[in-house]
Design a protein around this motif. Structure first.
Motif, mmCIF file in Angstrom:
data_model
loop_
_atom_site.group_PDB
_atom_site.id
_atom_site.type_symbol
_atom_site.label_atom_id
_atom_site.label_comp_id
_atom_site.label_asym_id
_atom_site.label_seq_id
_atom_site.Cartn_x
_atom_site.Cartn_y
_atom_site.Cartn_z
ATOM 1 N N VAL A 37 -5.431 -8.112 -2.558
ATOM 2 C CA VAL A 37 -4.598 -6.988 -2.994
ATOM 3 C C VAL A 37 -3.551 -7.508 -3.975
ATOM 4 C CG1 VAL A 37 -3.075 -5.113 -2.289
ATOM 5 C CG2 VAL A 37 -4.934 -5.848 -0.776
ATOM 6 N N GLU A 38 -3.563 -6.939 -5.184
ATOM 7 C CA GLU A 38 -2.613 -7.328 -6.234
ATOM 8 C C GLU A 38 -1.452 -6.333 -6.284
ATOM 9 O OE1 GLU A 38 -2.592 -9.997 -7.834
ATOM 10 O OE2 GLU A 38 -4.620 -10.767 -8.141
ATOM 11 N N ALA A 67 4.934 -7.452 -2.788
ATOM 12 C CA ALA A 67 3.670 -8.148 -3.041
ATOM 13 C C ALA A 67 3.778 -8.947 -4.329
ATOM 14 C CB ALA A 67 2.520 -7.146 -3.143
ATOM 15 N N ASN A 68 3.234 -10.155 -4.322
ATOM 16 C CA ASN A 68 3.210 -11.016 -5.492
ATOM 17 C C ASN A 68 1.785 -11.130 -6.027
ATOM 18 O OD1 ASN A 68 6.012 -11.720 -5.253
ATOM 19 N ND2 ASN A 68 5.446 -13.048 -3.543
ATOM 20 N N PRO A 69 1.620 -11.439 -7.307
ATOM 21 C CA PRO A 69 0.269 -11.628 -7.855
ATOM 22 C C PRO A 69 -0.370 -12.899 -7.305
ATOM 23 C CG PRO A 69 1.925 -12.173 -9.496
ATOM 24 C CD PRO A 69 2.672 -11.589 -8.347
ATOM 25 N N TRP A 70 -1.704 -12.880 -7.242
ATOM 26 C CA TRP A 70 -2.475 -14.037 -6.798
ATOM 27 C C TRP A 70 -2.904 -14.877 -8.011
ATOM 28 C CZ3 TRP A 70 -3.833 -15.299 -1.749
ATOM 29 C CH2 TRP A 70 -3.633 -14.323 -0.767
ATOM 30 N N THR A 71 -2.889 -16.186 -7.859
ATOM 31 C CA THR A 71 -3.597 -17.042 -8.811
ATOM 32 C C THR A 71 -4.985 -17.309 -8.240
ATOM 33 O OG1 THR A 71 -2.910 -19.135 -7.815
ATOM 34 C CG2 THR A 71 -1.418 -18.130 -9.452
ATOM 35 N N MET A 72 -5.900 -17.726 -9.079
ATOM 36 C CA MET A 72 -7.254 -18.014 -8.614
ATOM 37 C C MET A 72 -7.247 -19.115 -7.555
ATOM 38 S SD MET A 72 -10.630 -19.003 -10.865
ATOM 39 C CE MET A 72 -10.374 -17.541 -11.868
ATOM 40 N N ALA A 73 -6.392 -20.130 -7.774
ATOM 41 C CA ALA A 73 -6.313 -21.245 -6.825
ATOM 42 C C ALA A 73 -5.762 -20.788 -5.474
ATOM 43 C CB ALA A 73 -5.453 -22.366 -7.401
ATOM 44 N N GLU A 74 -4.752 -19.898 -5.493
ATOM 45 C CA GLU A 74 -4.180 -19.409 -4.244
ATOM 46 C C GLU A 74 -5.208 -18.626 -3.430
ATOM 47 O OE1 GLU A 74 0.519 -18.804 -5.571
ATOM 48 O OE2 GLU A 74 -0.924 -17.150 -5.749
ATOM 49 N N TRP A 75 -5.986 -17.795 -4.123
ATOM 50 C CA TRP A 75 -6.988 -16.998 -3.413
ATOM 51 C C TRP A 75 -8.091 -17.870 -2.833
ATOM 52 C CZ3 TRP A 75 -7.450 -12.841 -0.863
ATOM 53 C CH2 TRP A 75 -8.699 -12.312 -0.551
ATOM 54 N N GLN A 76 -8.539 -18.853 -3.603
ATOM 55 C CA GLN A 76 -9.574 -19.753 -3.110
ATOM 56 C C GLN A 76 -9.066 -20.552 -1.909
ATOM 57 O OE1 GLN A 76 -12.894 -19.920 -4.413
ATOM 58 N NE2 GLN A 76 -13.034 -20.832 -2.366
ATOM 59 N N LEU A 134 -10.807 -7.068 5.716
ATOM 60 C CA LEU A 134 -9.382 -7.394 5.745
ATOM 61 C C LEU A 134 -8.793 -7.312 4.348
ATOM 62 C CD1 LEU A 134 -9.506 -10.522 8.093
ATOM 63 C CD2 LEU A 134 -9.094 -8.135 8.723
ATOM 64 N N SER A 135 -7.651 -6.669 4.226
ATOM 65 C CA SER A 135 -6.893 -6.615 2.972
ATOM 66 C C SER A 135 -5.803 -7.677 3.034
ATOM 67 C CB SER A 135 -6.285 -5.226 2.765
ATOM 68 O OG SER A 135 -7.299 -4.237 2.734
ATOM 69 N N ILE A 136 -5.777 -8.555 2.032
ATOM 70 C CA ILE A 136 -4.875 -9.702 2.065
ATOM 71 C C ILE A 136 -3.819 -9.541 0.974
ATOM 72 C CG2 ILE A 136 -4.714 -12.206 2.151
ATOM 73 C CD1 ILE A 136 -6.681 -10.958 4.190
ATOM 74 N N PHE A 137 -2.546 -9.552 1.382
ATOM 75 C CA PHE A 137 -1.425 -9.405 0.471
ATOM 76 C C PHE A 137 -0.767 -10.765 0.257
ATOM 77 C CE2 PHE A 137 -2.185 -5.322 2.296
ATOM 78 C CZ PHE A 137 -1.770 -4.370 1.369
ATOM 79 N N ASN A 138 -0.348 -11.021 -0.975
ATOM 80 C CA ASN A 138 0.317 -12.285 -1.288
ATOM 81 C C ASN A 138 1.818 -12.140 -1.046
ATOM 82 O OD1 ASN A 138 1.038 -14.797 -2.150
ATOM 83 N ND2 ASN A 138 0.492 -14.488 -4.294
ATOM 84 N N THR A 139 2.166 -12.012 0.231
ATOM 85 C CA THR A 139 3.567 -12.008 0.628
ATOM 86 C C THR A 139 3.861 -13.325 1.323
ATOM 87 O OG1 THR A 139 2.973 -10.925 2.703
ATOM 88 C CG2 THR A 139 3.690 -9.511 0.901
ATOM 89 N N ARG A 140 5.069 -13.795 1.185
ATOM 90 C CA ARG A 140 5.470 -15.061 1.783
ATOM 91 C C ARG A 140 6.574 -14.813 2.802
ATOM 92 N NH1 ARG A 140 2.011 -18.884 1.451
ATOM 93 N NH2 ARG A 140 3.642 -20.447 1.602
ATOM 94 N N LYS A 141 6.944 -15.842 3.535
ATOM 95 C CA LYS A 141 7.931 -15.683 4.599
ATOM 96 C C LYS A 141 9.317 -15.409 4.064
ATOM 97 C CE LYS A 141 5.163 -18.248 7.728
ATOM 98 N NZ LYS A 141 4.992 -19.072 8.825
ATOM 99 N N LYS A 142 9.570 -15.764 2.817
ATOM 100 C CA LYS A 142 10.848 -15.465 2.191
ATOM 101 C C LYS A 142 10.580 -14.501 1.037
ATOM 102 C CE LYS A 142 13.014 -19.848 3.418
ATOM 103 N NZ LYS A 142 13.666 -21.071 2.925
ATOM 104 N N LYS A 157 -14.340 -2.742 11.437
ATOM 105 C CA LYS A 157 -12.926 -2.947 11.734
ATOM 106 C C LYS A 157 -12.179 -3.244 10.433
ATOM 107 C CE LYS A 157 -13.810 -5.032 16.273
ATOM 108 N NZ LYS A 157 -15.276 -5.225 16.193
ATOM 109 N N THR A 158 -10.907 -2.873 10.395
ATOM 110 C CA THR A 158 -10.087 -3.142 9.219
ATOM 111 C C THR A 158 -8.815 -3.854 9.658
ATOM 112 O OG1 THR A 158 -9.015 -0.977 9.389
ATOM 113 C CG2 THR A 158 -10.969 -1.140 7.964
ATOM 114 N N GLY A 159 -8.091 -4.374 8.672
ATOM 115 C CA GLY A 159 -6.828 -5.034 8.985
ATOM 116 C C GLY A 159 -6.111 -5.447 7.725
ATOM 117 N N CYS A 160 -4.843 -5.796 7.866
ATOM 118 C CA CYS A 160 -4.019 -6.252 6.752
ATOM 119 C C CYS A 160 -3.349 -7.566 7.142
ATOM 120 C CB CYS A 160 -2.963 -5.213 6.394
ATOM 121 S SG CYS A 160 -3.646 -3.695 5.679
ATOM 122 N N PHE A 161 -3.437 -8.534 6.240
ATOM 123 C CA PHE A 161 -2.893 -9.866 6.480
ATOM 124 C C PHE A 161 -1.955 -10.260 5.356
ATOM 125 C CE2 PHE A 161 -5.885 -12.370 9.503
ATOM 126 C CZ PHE A 161 -5.896 -11.315 10.399
#
Length: 304
Positions: A37-38, A67-76, A134-142, A157-161
């Motif tokens: 998810v971008e 939400a932050n954008p994903w880089t290809m390396a982060e997603w992999q 699963l829908s994956i968001f690029n959120t971090r702890k800070k 089944k669905t979910g968000c991570f």
């Protein structure tokens, strides 16, 4: 007794194969679709709404996240780490031990045990072909992340991570002996300040396997096992240890594989056991002298 080699279902598939005269392996096979998810995406993901500008809103609480954008390396890296974490925490962690000989081997009937395996395949294309999407968001702890969750009533089944959910971290209360939270761990019935090592992705996969929290079906303190530190320290509590009771998905599926042909077959039962000893994953900071009356519910900790 005869057995089916393969079994297919909407929740997961499974394969039962002999390893030797005294051992078979029952492997649960789960197909998972991971959707990146971008911030520019717009849509509703169960309880989460993203507005196309990177703002995520939790419909149940009204809280907002970025939400932050994903880089290809982060997603992999996320894909690789997710598969590694699930396998490390769930593959070959239990054995199902029979109460009597049942397996027809070259040596006759043997009390063959069942090794509980887990295989996860990441589906790259259609989520409809997966058991869970699963829908994956690029959120971090800070500054903060939303509460990850699995919707077990949906098919698939669905979910968000969050991106950080594959990381193992420490769940800690305040670092001193006087804590205002009433959600404290009990050791021999006495309130203690306990910190736990946890992994959210591994915890949520327990829900994908249709397991409830260690102490119940809700999100209260007792559901996460805080009345007993050994329960709280498990994967379906707030820790990372396995418990023999979490072998339930394999034990239930085994019943579908076995073809019982006579009265003797009906007498065969399997008891789940842990295949390896479990390491303690918590730190006891000591007995609490004072506990405030703030009844905090753990809905922000893990998913349903």
């Amino acid at each position: 007794m005869h057995y089916l080699i393969s079994y297919k279902s909407t929740n997961w598939d499974s394969v039962l194969l002999p390893l030797d005269d005294n051992t078979l392996q029952l492997t649960i096979q789960v197909r998972v679709h991971l959707r990146k998810v971008e911030p520019t995406d717009r849509g509703i993901f169960d309880d989460l709404i993203i507005d196309g500008k990177g703002t995520i809103t939790d419909r149940s609480s009204g809280y907002k996240y970025q939400a932050n954008p994903w880089t290809m390396a982060e997603w992999q890296d996320f894909e690789n780490e997710y598969q590694k974490v699930i396998t490390n925490y769930w593959d070959k962690k239990f054995d199902l031990v029979p109460n009597r000989p049942w397996y027809k081997s070259s040596k006759g009937l043997t009390p063959a045990k069942i090794v509980c395996g887990l295989s996860m395949d990441i589906v790259k294309t259609s989520p409809a072909q997966a058991h869970v999407a699963l829908s994956i968001f690029n959120t971090r702890k800070k500054p903060n992340t939303f509460r990850s969750f699995i919707n077990t009533t949906a098919v698939p089944k669905t979910g968000c991570f969050n991106r950080s959910d594959v990381e193992t971290d420490m769940f800690s209360w305040m670092p001193h002996r006087y804590r205002s939270e009433s959600a404290v761990s009990r050791i021999n019935g006495v309130a203690h300040a306990v910190d736990y090592v946890r992994n959210t992705a591994a915890h949520e996969f327990g829900h994908i396997l249709e397991l409830d929290h260690v102490g119940g079906t809700g999100n209260d303190m007792r559901d996460y096992g805080f009345n007993n530190v050994d329960d709280a320290d498990t994967l379906l509590g707030v820790g990372r240890a396995q418990s023999a009771k979490f072998a339930k998905p394999w034990n239930q599926r085994l019943r579908g594989h076995l073809i019982r042909q006579n009265h003797e077959d009906q007498l065969v039962n399997f008891t789940p056991t842990l295949s390896t000893p479990q390491m303690i994953g918590y730190w006891d900071n000591g007995e609490l002298i004072h506990v405030g009356g703030n009844l905090w519910m753990l809905k922000s900790l893990f998913g349903l």
